[in-house]
Design a protein around this motif. Structure first.
Motif, PDB file in Angstrom:
ATOM      1  N   ARG A 168      95.579  -6.319  42.536  1.00  0.00           N
ATOM      2  CA  ARG A 168      96.141  -7.458  43.532  1.00  0.00           C
ATOM      3  C   ARG A 168      95.673  -7.385  45.090  1.00  0.00           C
ATOM      4  O   ARG A 168      95.631  -6.584  45.310  1.00  0.00           O
ATOM      5  CB  ARG A 168      97.726  -7.416  43.578  1.00  0.00           C
ATOM      6  CG  ARG A 168      98.293  -7.835  42.265  1.00  0.00           C
ATOM      7  CD  ARG A 168      98.165  -8.980  41.596  1.00  0.00           C
ATOM      8  NE  ARG A 168      98.853  -9.445  40.346  1.00  0.00           N
ATOM      9  CZ  ARG A 168     100.104  -9.933  40.781  1.00  0.00           C
ATOM     10  NH1 ARG A 168     100.674 -10.168  41.762  1.00  0.00           N
ATOM     11  NH2 ARG A 168     100.750 -10.234  39.297  1.00  0.00           N
ATOM     12  N   GLY A 180     103.524 -19.636  53.565  1.00  0.00           N
ATOM     13  CA  GLY A 180     102.148 -18.337  53.615  1.00  0.00           C
ATOM     14  C   GLY A 180     102.210 -18.288  52.006  1.00  0.00           C
ATOM     15  O   GLY A 180     100.997 -17.929  51.429  1.00  0.00           O
ATOM     16  N   ILE A 181     103.372 -18.376  51.120  1.00  0.00           N
ATOM     17  CA  ILE A 181     102.893 -18.146  49.614  1.00  0.00           C
ATOM     18  C   ILE A 181     102.501 -19.345  49.061  1.00  0.00           C
ATOM     19  O   ILE A 181     101.579 -18.991  48.368  1.00  0.00           O
ATOM     20  CB  ILE A 181     104.472 -17.945  49.031  1.00  0.00           C
ATOM     21  CG1 ILE A 181     105.113 -16.841  49.890  1.00  0.00           C
ATOM     22  CG2 ILE A 181     104.409 -17.778  47.411  1.00  0.00           C
ATOM     23  CD1 ILE A 181     106.599 -16.672  49.284  1.00  0.00           C
ATOM     24  N   ARG A 210      98.669 -19.312  49.676  1.00  0.00           N
ATOM     25  CA  ARG A 210      98.196 -18.380  49.028  1.00  0.00           C
ATOM     26  C   ARG A 210      97.970 -18.658  47.515  1.00  0.00           C
ATOM     27  O   ARG A 210      96.829 -18.352  46.814  1.00  0.00           O
ATOM     28  CB  ARG A 210      98.940 -16.942  49.015  1.00  0.00           C
ATOM     29  CG  ARG A 210      98.226 -15.669  48.572  1.00  0.00           C
ATOM     30  CD  ARG A 210      98.905 -14.491  48.495  1.00  0.00           C
ATOM     31  NE  ARG A 210      99.824 -14.734  47.046  1.00  0.00           N
ATOM     32  CZ  ARG A 210     101.177 -14.671  46.992  1.00  0.00           C
ATOM     33  NH1 ARG A 210     101.772 -13.736  47.874  1.00  0.00           N
ATOM     34  NH2 ARG A 210     101.913 -14.778  45.720  1.00  0.00           N
ATOM     35  N   GLU A 246      94.497 -18.736  45.801  1.00  0.00           N
ATOM     36  CA  GLU A 246      94.171 -17.903  44.585  1.00  0.00           C
ATOM     37  C   GLU A 246      93.527 -18.764  43.284  1.00  0.00           C
ATOM     38  O   GLU A 246      92.598 -18.661  42.897  1.00  0.00           O
ATOM     39  CB  GLU A 246      95.494 -17.431  43.959  1.00  0.00           C
ATOM     40  CG  GLU A 246      95.696 -16.157  44.682  1.00  0.00           C
ATOM     41  CD  GLU A 246      97.214 -15.554  44.298  1.00  0.00           C
ATOM     42  OE1 GLU A 246      97.902 -14.721  44.988  1.00  0.00           O
ATOM     43  OE2 GLU A 246      97.769 -16.186  43.400  1.00  0.00           O
ATOM     44  N   ALA A 264     110.009 -14.272  42.642  1.00  0.00           N
ATOM     45  CA  ALA A 264     108.566 -13.738  41.662  1.00  0.00           C
ATOM     46  C   ALA A 264     108.403 -14.755  40.605  1.00  0.00           C
ATOM     47  O   ALA A 264     107.287 -15.227  40.445  1.00  0.00           O
ATOM     48  CB  ALA A 264     108.591 -12.629  41.517  1.00  0.00           C
ATOM     49  N   ILE A 314     107.709 -18.373  41.869  1.00  0.00           N
ATOM     50  CA  ILE A 314     106.326 -18.357  42.445  1.00  0.00           C
ATOM     51  C   ILE A 314     105.091 -18.318  41.172  1.00  0.00           C
ATOM     52  O   ILE A 314     104.175 -19.213  41.645  1.00  0.00           O
ATOM     53  CB  ILE A 314     106.213 -16.953  43.384  1.00  0.00           C
ATOM     54  CG1 ILE A 314     107.119 -17.297  44.470  1.00  0.00           C
ATOM     55  CG2 ILE A 314     104.773 -16.832  43.917  1.00  0.00           C
ATOM     56  CD1 ILE A 314     107.211 -15.943  45.355  1.00  0.00           C
ATOM     57  N   ARG A 315     105.438 -17.371  40.174  1.00  0.00           N
ATOM     58  CA  ARG A 315     104.378 -17.427  39.138  1.00  0.00           C
ATOM     59  C   ARG A 315     104.279 -18.699  38.402  1.00  0.00           C
ATOM     60  O   ARG A 315     103.062 -19.243  38.213  1.00  0.00           O
ATOM     61  CB  ARG A 315     104.699 -16.372  38.214  1.00  0.00           C
ATOM     62  CG  ARG A 315     104.639 -14.808  38.869  1.00  0.00           C
ATOM     63  CD  ARG A 315     104.592 -13.840  37.656  1.00  0.00           C
ATOM     64  NE  ARG A 315     104.744 -12.380  38.340  1.00  0.00           N
ATOM     65  CZ  ARG A 315     105.965 -11.799  38.462  1.00  0.00           C
ATOM     66  NH1 ARG A 315     107.039 -12.321  37.750  1.00  0.00           N
ATOM     67  NH2 ARG A 315     106.184 -10.493  39.270  1.00  0.00           N
TER      68      ARG A 315
END
Lengths: 245, 356, 65
Positions: free
Chosen positions: A5, A24-25, A28, A32, A179, A182-183
């Motif tokens: 990662r 920020g997430i 990102r 990605e 999490a 987010i995924r």
């Protein structure tokens, strides 16, 4: 065996968002997906006014900052002029759902070919936590001092539900409060970008995101609030499938 | 070969011939024919036409198209031109070339769809925030609509600035014979600064925003802006001179009003009065150089424009220095040559009251 | 191997809360931003990547040993 990662190289430097800020997430995740699709040299982002514009110094892509609320209009034009590129906006809820609601809805109505990313954190962040279109009922802000009163301030606005009244190519609401979400949100962004590049048409991902600073909560309390309060009003999921027109 | 064309249509056709391939706008009288012409012709010639939900969306789409290097234009009038101002200020801060057409009408607020010259202040003095300056071309005929729109696109790119073409309802609606120029092809990729995806020369991507943020050190920005506008002010001034050599009363007028003034100068000369005229072609930069010449011998300036109180007259006073300035704002009707003659006579006899 | 760029950490605590093995904690060390940066107990870490996923500040990298 652990998978490697590593933050995408399209992110550079250190962001200037507050501790626990969801921006920020989301940025990102965008980086990605852009890299995984091999589009870093062929992507153009249109930023809004507000905290979202801090992205300029964080995301290594060709970026334009539009006037407040107008990112969707500018992005629609860019996509028309450069149809082979991946075009996305990065806006807050105040930008996309208040001052820019006309530009947002008419982009959906005309099925403009870019992807609109709307970060919904329920407040105007950069100006210091005023009531935004998505501030929840009872939520205290500097301009809803006793808490949002629907009698005089109206109910919080559901931008994705409004967009869903048009025949758009892809639409989803995700979150970045844990999490698993987010995924899933990354998958939504990926589907939106793939739909844009493969089938075309308007695509949008709204992302529920914490703003601990202006919610006057710790970061952990903020993500807890999303789970317990925000998602009850803003349920997550896809409004329509990518790629099916 | 000359063709008979309506002003708005000729302007729209000339924009396409100048390489304009993106238009976004909203209907408003008296500019709507530009929108309609481009809706019909631009897509056929490889361009993008968008009827937007508002003037705001129109100018902001133009901003996006300009950021990709396309020659882009929007047009409006009066109330709609007010809504363009935010975008014009942003275009200035990002230093993006674009052309904004204002087919002026008369009046404040909704005003009236009749012809007028109501938007001088807004076009020339920076109608949006921040104190920017924008080159403004003022055509006085259908042919000049064609000529200046071509020039507007070239100036916009040469100086990386938005440019305003300040037409009016009369020029937009009248039909005259015009000579159209050769078609130009514009390559949107020819400039390095346009958004096209990051590359080796821009490893962190291009940042298309107010240039104050990325392109200048804190102390460099103000000098940059001053130098930028000084250069435009010096290099872009354009005007037409009529009978100036020995003129004592110098009319100053632009656009549709200047056509009447030209006639008035002829009539005055027939009477033996030494009248002349400066017709500003660029309203910003105002033709300072013309005034520097005439200030030495002119006894009076008479500013003629089609609005209620006079707007350009303030610039005439500014550049006319110590020469007395008289004003004839003709209101909702085109100036009357007979009234101009009476005013000239009054100036010579000392019965006309100066305003500055 | 879990690599932590402590200079980027703002001590939001998302990773500490999300870590399924309770391997992360906010240390006593204050970074140059003034935050008590996250630290890892390598004995407990299974390199699942959850910390990477929830981190808003790209503090974590997981490299194959």
């Amino acid at each position: 065996m652990a998978a490697e990662r590593k933050a995408p190289s399209t992110i550079y430097g250190v962001n200037s968002f507050c501790p626990g800020c969801g921006h920020g997430i989301v940025i990102r995740l965008i980086a990605e997906v852009v890299e995984e699709m091999g589009l870093a040299e062929n992507a153009i982002g249109v930023l809004a006014v507000g905290c979202s514009c801090l992205t300029n110094r964080y995301l290594a892509l060709d970026l334009m900052q539009a006037a407040h609320g107008r990112a969707a209009a500018s992005a629609g034009a860019i996509k028309r002029c450069r149809p082979e590129k991946l075009i996305f906006t990065y806006q807050g809820d105040g930008d996309a759902a208040s001052i820019g609601i006309a530009e947002t809805l008419y982009s959906a109505q005309r099925n403009e070919g870019f992807t609109q990313i709307i970060v919904n954190n329920g407040v105007y962040g950069m100006t210091g936590g005023q009531m935004s279109p998505t501030t929840l009922v009872g939520q205290k802000t500097t301009t809803s001092v006793q808490g949002r009163d629907p009698e005089v301030m109206g109910m919080p606005l559901k931008i994705s539900e409004l967009i869903s009244s048009f025949d758009v190519a892809y639409l989803a609401r995700g979150s970045v409060h844990n999490a698993a979400s987010i995924r899933k949100t990354k998958k939504y962004i990926q589907k939106a970008f793939e739909t844009q590049m493969n089938q075309g048409g308007y695509t949008c991902v709204e992302v529920i995101s914490p703003c601990p600073t202006n919610w006057h909560l710790t970061p952990l309390q903020a993500v807890d609030r999303i789970e317990k309060e925000v998602l009850a009003y803003y349920p997550l999921g896809e409004f329509c499938e990518g790629g099916v027109r | 070969m000359k063709k008979l064309m309506k002003g708005n249509n000729a302007l729209a056709e000339a924009a396409i011939l100048a390489g304009c391939r993106f238009f976004a706008g909203y209907p408003i009288t008296p500019q709507t024919e530009i929108l309609e012409y481009l809706a019909k012709h631009l897509p056929k010639r490889g361009g993008h036409f968008v009827q937007t939900e508002s003037e705001l969306a129109g100018i902001n789409m133009v901003m996006g198209a300009a950021a990709t290097g396309f020659r882009a234009m929007t047009s409006s009038a009066g109330p709609g031109f007010s809504l363009k101002q935010e975008g014009i200020s942003y275009l200035c801060s990002m230093e993006l070339p674009a052309v904004i057409v204002d087919v002026m009408r008369y009046g404040i607020g909704l005003g009236n769809i009749v012809l007028g010259q109501g938007d001088y202040f807004q076009a020339v003095k920076g109608g949006g925030h921040g104190g920017y300056k924008v080159p403004v071309y003022a055509p006085s005929s259908v042919q000049e609509n064609v000529d200046y729109i071509t020039m507007a696109f070239d100036t916009a790119e040469a100086y990386r600035t938005p440019v305003i073409l300040l037409s009016d309802g009369a020029i937009g609606q009248m039909a005259e014979s015009v000579e159209l120029p050769e078609a130009k092809e514009h390559d949107p990729d020819k400039y390095d600064w346009t958004l096209k995806g990051r590359d080796a020369a821009h490893p962190t991507g291009r940042k298309m925003t107010d240039r104050i943020y990325y392109d200048f050190a804190y102390s460099e920005y103000d000098p940059h802006i001053r130098e930028r506008y000084s250069k435009m002010e010096e290099e872009l001034q354009m005007w037409e001179e009529i009978e100036l050599a020995d003129a004592e009363v110098v009319l100053v007028s632009y656009g549709i009003s200047s056509r009447v003034c030209k006639e008035a100068v002829k009539l005055a000369r027939k009477k033996g009065w030494k009248a002349g005229m400066i017709r500003p072609i660029t309203l910003w930069p105002f033709p300072r150089k013309a005034f520097e010449k005439t200030n030495k011998m002119a006894k009076a300036y008479l500013s003629v424009e089609m609005n209620a109180c006079g707007q350009m007259v303030e610039d005439v006073a500014l550049y006319g220095r110590s020469v007395p300035v008289y004003s004839y704002p003709s209101g909702r009707v085109i100036a009357d040559p007979e009234v101009i003659l009476q005013k000239i006579e009054g100036i010579f006899q000392g019965t006309e009251k100066e305003v500055f | 191997m879990l690599i932590i760029e402590k200079t980027k950490c703002k001590a939001c605590g998302y990773c500490v809360s999300a870590c399924p093995k309770e391997a992360l904690f906010l240390g006593d060390e204050v970074n140059e931003k003034g935050y008590k940066a996250v630290a890892v107990d390598p004995e407990k870490c299974v390199e699942c990547g959850t910390c990477y996923t929830v981190c808003p500040d790209t503090v974590f990298t997981i490299k194959e040993a």
